[in-house]
Design a protein around this motif. Structure first.
Motif, short mmCIF file in Angstrom:
data_model
loop_
_atom_site.label_atom_id
_atom_site.label_comp_id
_atom_site.label_asym_id
_atom_site.label_seq_id
_atom_site.Cartn_x
_atom_site.Cartn_y
_atom_site.Cartn_z
N ASP A 82 0.80 -1.22 0.00
CA ASP A 82 0.00 0.00 0.00
C ASP A 82 0.84 1.28 0.00
O ASP A 82 0.30 2.36 0.00
CB ASP A 82 -1.05 -0.01 1.12
CG ASP A 82 -0.44 -0.27 2.47
OD1 ASP A 82 0.80 -0.36 2.55
OD2 ASP A 82 -1.21 -0.39 3.44
N ASP A 83 2.13 1.17 -0.02
CA ASP A 83 2.95 2.36 -0.15
C ASP A 83 3.39 2.57 -1.59
O ASP A 83 4.10 3.53 -1.89
CB ASP A 83 4.21 2.25 0.74
CG ASP A 83 4.11 3.22 1.90
OD1 ASP A 83 3.16 4.01 1.92
OD2 ASP A 83 5.00 3.19 2.76
N SER A 85 3.57 3.85 -5.02
CA SER A 85 3.01 5.06 -5.62
C SER A 85 3.09 4.96 -7.14
O SER A 85 3.78 4.11 -7.68
CB SER A 85 3.78 6.28 -5.14
OG SER A 85 5.09 6.22 -5.65
N ASP A 109 6.49 5.06 -8.37
CA ASP A 109 7.21 3.79 -8.22
C ASP A 109 7.00 2.91 -9.45
O ASP A 109 7.86 2.11 -9.81
CB ASP A 109 6.74 3.03 -6.98
CG ASP A 109 7.17 3.70 -5.69
OD1 ASP A 109 8.23 4.36 -5.72
OD2 ASP A 109 6.45 3.58 -4.69
N ARG A 169 10.57 8.45 -12.23
CA ARG A 169 10.71 9.74 -11.58
C ARG A 169 12.02 10.39 -11.95
O ARG A 169 12.90 9.76 -12.52
CB ARG A 169 10.64 9.53 -10.08
CG ARG A 169 11.67 8.55 -9.56
CD ARG A 169 11.76 8.60 -8.05
NE ARG A 169 10.46 8.44 -7.43
CZ ARG A 169 9.96 7.28 -7.03
NH1 ARG A 169 10.67 6.17 -7.19
NH2 ARG A 169 8.79 7.21 -6.48
N PHE A 170 12.09 11.69 -11.65
CA PHE A 170 13.36 12.40 -11.83
C PHE A 170 14.25 12.16 -10.64
O PHE A 170 13.81 12.27 -9.48
CB PHE A 170 13.11 13.91 -11.95
CG PHE A 170 12.65 14.30 -13.32
CD1 PHE A 170 13.54 14.23 -14.38
CD2 PHE A 170 11.35 14.74 -13.53
CE1 PHE A 170 13.12 14.61 -15.65
CE2 PHE A 170 10.94 15.10 -14.79
CZ PHE A 170 11.82 15.04 -15.86
N LEU A 171 15.48 11.86 -10.90
CA LEU A 171 16.46 11.82 -9.82
C LEU A 171 17.52 12.83 -10.19
O LEU A 171 17.73 13.14 -11.37
CB LEU A 171 17.09 10.43 -9.70
CG LEU A 171 16.17 9.30 -9.24
CD1 LEU A 171 16.95 8.01 -9.14
CD2 LEU A 171 15.52 9.65 -7.90
N ILE A 172 18.18 13.38 -9.19
CA ILE A 172 19.24 14.32 -9.52
C ILE A 172 20.55 13.57 -9.56
O ILE A 172 20.96 12.94 -8.58
CB ILE A 172 19.27 15.48 -8.51
CG1 ILE A 172 17.98 16.28 -8.70
CG2 ILE A 172 20.50 16.32 -8.72
CD1 ILE A 172 17.98 17.60 -8.01
N LYS A 173 21.14 13.59 -10.71
CA LYS A 173 22.44 12.92 -10.89
C LYS A 173 23.44 14.02 -11.18
O LYS A 173 23.26 14.77 -12.15
CB LYS A 173 22.38 11.94 -12.07
CG LYS A 173 21.57 10.68 -11.77
CD LYS A 173 22.45 9.55 -11.25
CE LYS A 173 21.64 8.53 -10.47
NZ LYS A 173 20.88 7.62 -11.31
N GLY A 174 24.46 14.12 -10.40
CA GLY A 174 25.42 15.20 -10.59
C GLY A 174 24.70 16.52 -10.46
O GLY A 174 24.06 16.78 -9.45
N ASN A 175 24.67 17.31 -11.54
CA ASN A 175 24.06 18.62 -11.43
C ASN A 175 22.71 18.70 -12.11
O ASN A 175 22.09 19.75 -12.11
CB ASN A 175 25.01 19.66 -12.02
CG ASN A 175 25.04 20.89 -11.12
OD1 ASN A 175 24.24 21.00 -10.21
ND2 ASN A 175 25.97 21.79 -11.40
N ARG A 213 -2.72 0.81 -3.40
CA ARG A 213 -3.82 1.77 -3.21
C ARG A 213 -4.55 1.97 -4.53
O ARG A 213 -3.98 1.84 -5.61
CB ARG A 213 -3.25 3.11 -2.73
CG ARG A 213 -2.75 3.08 -1.30
CD ARG A 213 -2.66 4.50 -0.77
NE ARG A 213 -1.99 5.40 -1.70
CZ ARG A 213 -0.67 5.57 -1.73
NH1 ARG A 213 0.10 4.93 -0.89
NH2 ARG A 213 -0.13 6.40 -2.60
N LYS A 214 -5.84 2.33 -4.39
CA LYS A 214 -6.65 2.41 -5.61
C LYS A 214 -6.18 3.53 -6.53
O LYS A 214 -6.27 3.40 -7.75
CB LYS A 214 -8.11 2.59 -5.24
CG LYS A 214 -8.59 1.29 -4.60
CD LYS A 214 -10.04 1.19 -4.32
CE LYS A 214 -10.32 -0.24 -3.86
NZ LYS A 214 -11.28 -0.36 -2.81
#
Ligand SMILES: Nc1ncnc2c1ncn2[C@@H]1O[C@H](COP(=O)(O)OP(=O)(O)OP(=O)(O)O)[C@@H](O)[C@H]1O
Ligand SMILES: [Mg+2]
Lengths: 778, 270
Positions: free
Chosen positions: B71-72, B74, B77, B81-87, B115-116
């Motif tokens: 239920d966690d 999202s 997931d 998603r965006f991740l910050i890599k370096g700059n 979750r629904k």
């Protein structure tokens, strides 16, 4: 010893006055079947008994034979002293009674607590369900047996020295009866034109014709001595049963060996009843008496196995054929032949009772199927469908029995059917589910499959009856009412569990929902004042439990940027350093998601302190829960008879815990009786509609459930237990807090060991209840 | 791109997973795959749903990406998603997106646990659009024909709450799994646990006995998985009764009366 020897020995042992010879003879007669050394053992006690009372001595001689079946040689001395003690203390009648049943009156006492009672073994029921795979009922009976619906077992077993062995023997008896159901002994039916039946009838001609389809009992009746046929059949089938047991439950077979051996040895010492040689040999073979074949070889052809009994049969048809063959062989024997004493671990077969059950089930399935199908047809649009539209005419002019008989036959068994003038070929009268309708509801399909399993098809008569019923205007058919409605006006019905038949009584109880009229009272204020200190503490404790959604910062990923972290990282980089990559905010949900239904006993027995304590407890708990944010509802229950189970709604889930609710709590007052089942079932229904991860049904009651009618004792306990199991089955956690002067044995059984707490001091209730709730939900 | 491809290839099943069909489930699944219709597997725990997916993926020669729902879980997931890599902010595909891009099979295990609001992202993917919108990229991915979506759930427990919405379930071809018939289950247990046929049969018998106790308060009986566990303990030398107790009886319940009855069944059988 011959009678002359016995008499001579007797007169040697007694002192004058000498009795009549005929009187002596009559009593000595009972000793004749015993082995000579055991006769001597019995006679040796006479000098001790004769001088005390001649009548006692005669009774002793009469009872000694049967008593020796369960007494060891060295126990006779002690047994006789016990007889004399009883005589001196309680007189002749008591002594005679004592002697009559050495097993229960003497051995059990000797063994102390070794006896085990059926009533004390509730898990045997569950075991039976697992072994048979169908709901069966266990009931006490004089000897083991089954009518396929109920398995009869002795109320108490004390035959063996330890409780473990006695329990094991229960299990053995039960498993063997369940085995008869598994290996199809009682399912057997044979057509009147079957070669076996024809052959038997040719050998033993009788007037009259047997029914078109013979059940086991009818089969036995074909023989001049039906009881001998039954005995032979039982022995042969018992052999098959043992083979089944050894193959299916090797563990029980192994554990049970010592018990079976003890029984066999007891029998070797004293053969019950007079049987002819062959019969005795056969019985010895099945019992595994020391002289005969090793039963473990039952399935194989052992070297010592007599030629006329080469191996255990493997199907009930074979057993029947073997019975006829053995019967023919034994018929040549000139020896007298008596009814056999039933095998101790099997008892007598009950084909007649089993047949009756089968007929009843057949009728019930028929009624239900016809009703269901009629309902379907009546609600279906007018006949546009192709397959089932053609009405099948009922078999005309046939009486019920022959019609059923004809329909019983599966198409490929046509050969069994003797020509019946009034019915056509049976295969035409059977309908398959596919031809019936494409879209039968699952329940009806299942019923149909059951009927097909029993009869080989669905008799056309069923279909035409349903068509007839459906055509008759407004239907008098009632489906089980929908229990999901919430109206306060309409009572809802619930089924009730009847442990005696291990089944539900449908729509048995009517639950009437009522709203408690609020009363004006200072109870709320006085309670909160009385527990002022504790209330503050409760608030704190419960606040700690409360954890809603919260944001966690500086995560490697998340729902949003963590601005602080981003700015920090950017400045870090500008500064030429490696910045953190943990730049997100994440919403973590570890929120409590609990809904609890408090169900309060409002029976008359709560009058006084208990009722007050219940209300105080609800007030304190309500206050604590309001703080915590768990959703809760409260209802009280009481009533009289199954037709009026009142359910008083005090607070619904959606309602806030406000003044109105509080004054309804004050209105909780003792009323009538405690019928727990319907209240639990209704609360379960209501609780099921609430969306929550954890759903708790918290019951507050005092003492046993009880109603004005026969809802008491074991019945009430079993129904309550059942209702709690039903709640669990739909994912609700029931918990019971019960107030009583002392704990009772039934509680663990009724509530389930871990699902209740018992409180003997009612004054503790108001504070204990929130504490218990807290423990339950963390 | 090459890296993700490599990653995906790790999900390719190279050796045939042992699977004995219960019926025509493989045919149904292949037909559904040919028409791009997603699969819904329902059935009690431990009855072979996961194993079936492995086998299917092997048959179809597609990588299998399994996501266990909770239920966690999202939307990000699943989608990415965006991740910050370096700059800089770098987009990283979620497993579902990865499966769609590369034509893999995506299997959402125990989908009712999610979750629904999470489950709705599969809606456009599960109907004939076969599209996955990636909002954050402003992109609309269309699944290639090789892609397949499959979800599983257990209708047995937690009835009302843990049910799939009709709008979700009516997008799928459903295959119902039950515990296999005794003979088949014996072969499965025998093969998986490496025990002789006679023992496998007794274990299966015990299994079927426990599955008839619903009325007595046992909501779910022993799964094939539990039977295999017991078989494994036995084949490594543990006494039969002991192994059954540890691997089957105790995991099933805490209720004393049920425990007693189950233990007696074990004693009778072994
Ligand atoms: N038809 C089958 N052929 C081969 N193995 C099987 C089959 N059915 C079950 N198994 C075995 O049972 C075990 C449990 O099955 P699996 O893990 O697939 O269950 P599941 O249905 O996914 O359960 P859950 O719902 O708990 O995830 C597998 O590891 C496998 O060993
Ligand atoms: Mg799985």
């Amino acid at each position: 010893m011959t009678m002359v020897d016995l008499k001579e020995r007797f007169f040697e042992l007694i002192t004058p006055p000498l009795p009549n010879e005929w009187e002596v003879e009559e009593n000595l007669e009972k000793l004749r079947p015993l082995a000579p050394h055991r006769q001597e053992l019995v006679l040796r006690q006479i000098p001790a008994i004769w001088p005390v009372s001649n009548s006692l001595c005669y009774s002793y001689l009469a009872s000694a034979g049967p008593a020796l079946e369960c007494l060891a040689d060295q126990q006779i001395n002690d047994w006789v002293s016990a007889i004399l003690d009883t005589y001196e203390q309680q007189g002749l009648r008591a002594a005679q009674h004592f002697m009559a049943d050495a097993e229960t009156n003497y051995l059990c006492r000797l063994r102390g607590e070794a006896g085990v009672e059926l009533a004390a073994l509730p898990h045997l029921q569950t075991y039976a369900q697992g072994v048979t795979g169908q709901p069966v009922r266990l009931a006490p009976g004089p000897e083991p047996g089954t009518d396929t619906e109920t398995i009869f077992l002795p109320a108490k077993i004390a035959r063996f020295a330890t409780p473990e062995e006695n329990f094991l023997y229960y299990k053995l008896l039960l498993t063997l009866q369940a085995g008869l159901l598994q290996i199809g002994t009682y399912q057997w039916e044979v057509g009147r034109a079957d070669p076996l039946v024809l052959a038997v009838r040719a050998t033993y001609p009788t007037p009259g014709t047997p029914p078109a389809l013979l059940n086991l009992n009818d089969f036995f009746q074909l023989f001049p001595n039906p009881r001998r046929a039954e005995d032979l059949f039982t022995l042969v089938e018992a052999q098959r049963l043992l083979v089944w047991l050894a193959a299916t439950f090797p563990g029980l077979w192994r554990d049970g060996q010592p018990l079976l051996q003890q029984l066999a040895e007891a029998e070797a010492d004293h053969l019950p009843g007079a049987l002819n040689d062959r019969m005795a040999q056969l019985r010895g073979l099945v019992m595994g008496t020391p002289a005969s074949t090793d039963r473990v070889e039952a399935g194989k052809t052992g070297p010592s196995r007599p030629a006329w009994f080469p191996a255990a049969t493997s199907r009930v048809e074979e057993t029947a054929a073997r019975t006829a063959a053995l019967y023919a062989q034994f018929a040549n024997s000139t020896q007298p032949d008596q009814a056999m004493v039933p095998l101790p671990w099997l008892g007598r077969l009950l084909p007649q009772a089993a047949w009756q059950v089968r007929m009843r089930e057949r009728q019930q399935a028929k009624d239900k199927f016809i009703q269901g199908l009629a309902l379907l047809l009546a609600n279906a649009p007018p006949p546009t469908e192709s397959a089932p539209a053609e009405p099948v005419p009922p078999p005309k002019g046939s009486n019920d029995q022959s019609a059923t008989a004809a329909l019983v036959l599966a198409p490929d068994q046509k050969s069994l059917e003797a020509p019946e003038p009034q019915t056509s070929s049976p295969s035409q009268n059977l309908v398959t589910l596919e031809t019936l309708a494409e879209e039968l509801p699952e329940s009806l399909q299942e019923l149909g499959r059951e009927i097909i399993k029993d009869l080989g098809g669905i008799p056309a008569e069923y279909v035409s009856a349903a068509q007839g019923l459906a055509g008759h205007g407004p239907l008098a058919l009632t489906a089980s009412p929908d229990t999901s409605g919430e109206s306060l006006a309409q009572p809802l019905t619930y089924a009730e569990w009847d442990f005696r038949r291990q089944g539900y009584r449908r729509d048995w109880c009517a639950v009437h929902e009522k709203i408690l009229q609020p009363v004006k009272s200072s109870l709320i204020e006085t309670t909160l004042a009385k527990y002022r200190g504790q209330v503050l503490q409760l608030r704190k404790q419960f606040e700690l439990l409360r954890a809603g959604e919260r944001f966690v910062r500086r995560q490697p990923d998340g729902n949003d940027f963590d601005l602080d972290a981003v700015i920090e990282a950017l400045s870090d980089r500008r500064a030429g350093r490696a910045g953190s990559e943990q730049l997100f905010i994440r919403l973590r949900r570890d929120q409590r998601d609990i809904a609890v239904y408090f169900l309060v006993d409002m029976s008359s027995s709560t009058e006084g302190w208990i009722n007050l304590a219940l209300k105080e407890a609800l007030i304190l708990t309500g206050t604590a829960l309001e703080n915590l944010g768990d959703r809760f509802a409260i209802a009280g229950f009481s009533g009289m008879r199954r037709t009026r189970c009142d359910f008083y709604r005090v607070k619904d889930f959606a309602e806030p815990y406000n003044a109105e609710v509080k004054s309804r709590i004050c209105a909780i007052a003792p009323r009538e009786y405690t019928r727990m089942g319907p209240a639990l079932r209704h609360a379960t229904t209501l609780l099921q509609k609430v969306e929550a991860r954890t759903r708790l049904l918290f019951v507050l009651s005092d003492g046993k459930p009880e109603d004005y009618d026969d809802y008491k004792g074991k019945y009430a306990i079993e129904d309550t237990r059942r209702a709690l199991i039903e709640a669990k089955a739909v994912g609700i956690h029931p918990f019971c807090l019960t107030i009583d002067r002392q704990a009772h044995d039934y509680m663990a059984h009724m509530y389930g060991e871990v699902n209740y707490i018992f409180l003997d001091d009612v004054r503790q209730l108001p504070l204990r209840m929130p504490a218990i709730y807290r423990n339950l939900t963390t | 791109m090459a890296a993700t491809h490599e990653l995906l290839m790790e999900h390719l099943i190279k050796t045939e997973p042992f699977y004995l069909p219960q019926g025509d489930e493989l045919e149904i699944a292949r037909a559904a795959y040919a028409h791009g219709i997603p699969l819904l597997l329902k059935g009690p725990t431990g009855c072979g749903k996961t194993r079936f997916m492995h086998h299917l993926a092997w048959l179809l020669k597609r990588p299998l990406i399994t996501i266990s729902c909770h239920d966690d879980l999202s939307t990000s997931d699943l989608v990415g998603r965006f991740l910050i890599k370096g700059n800089e902010a770098v987009w990283v595909d979620g497993p579902l997106t990865m499966a769609v891009r590369h034509g893999a099979i995506c299997y959402l295990d125990e989908v009712v646990e999610a979750r629904k609001d999470t489950t709705v992202v599969i809606h456009p993917l599960a109907d004939d659009r076969r599209e996955l919108p990636i909002e954050k990229l402003g992109e609309q991915l269309t699944a290639p024909p090789e892609f397949m979506l499959a979800i599983s759930y257990n209708p047995g427990y937690q009835s009302v709450l843990k049910d799939l919405k009709p709008s979700t379930r009516q997008r799928f071809v459903a295959i119902e799994f039950t515990y296999p018939p005794a003979e088949l289950e014996s072969s499965i247990v025998g093969h998986e646990a490496g025990v002789v046929a006679e023992l496998a049969q007794s274990l299966v018998r015990l299994g079927s006995m426990t599955r008839k106790l619903k009325d007595e308060g046992l909501v779910e009986g022993a799964s094939t998985r539990l039977l295999i566990h017991a078989g494994k303990l036995i084949s490594s030398g543990m006494a039969r009764r002991r192994a059954c107790r540890a691997a089957i009886v105790e995991p099933l319940t805490d209720e004393p009366e049920l425990l007693a009855a189950l233990n007696e069944m074990v004693n009778s059988l072994f």
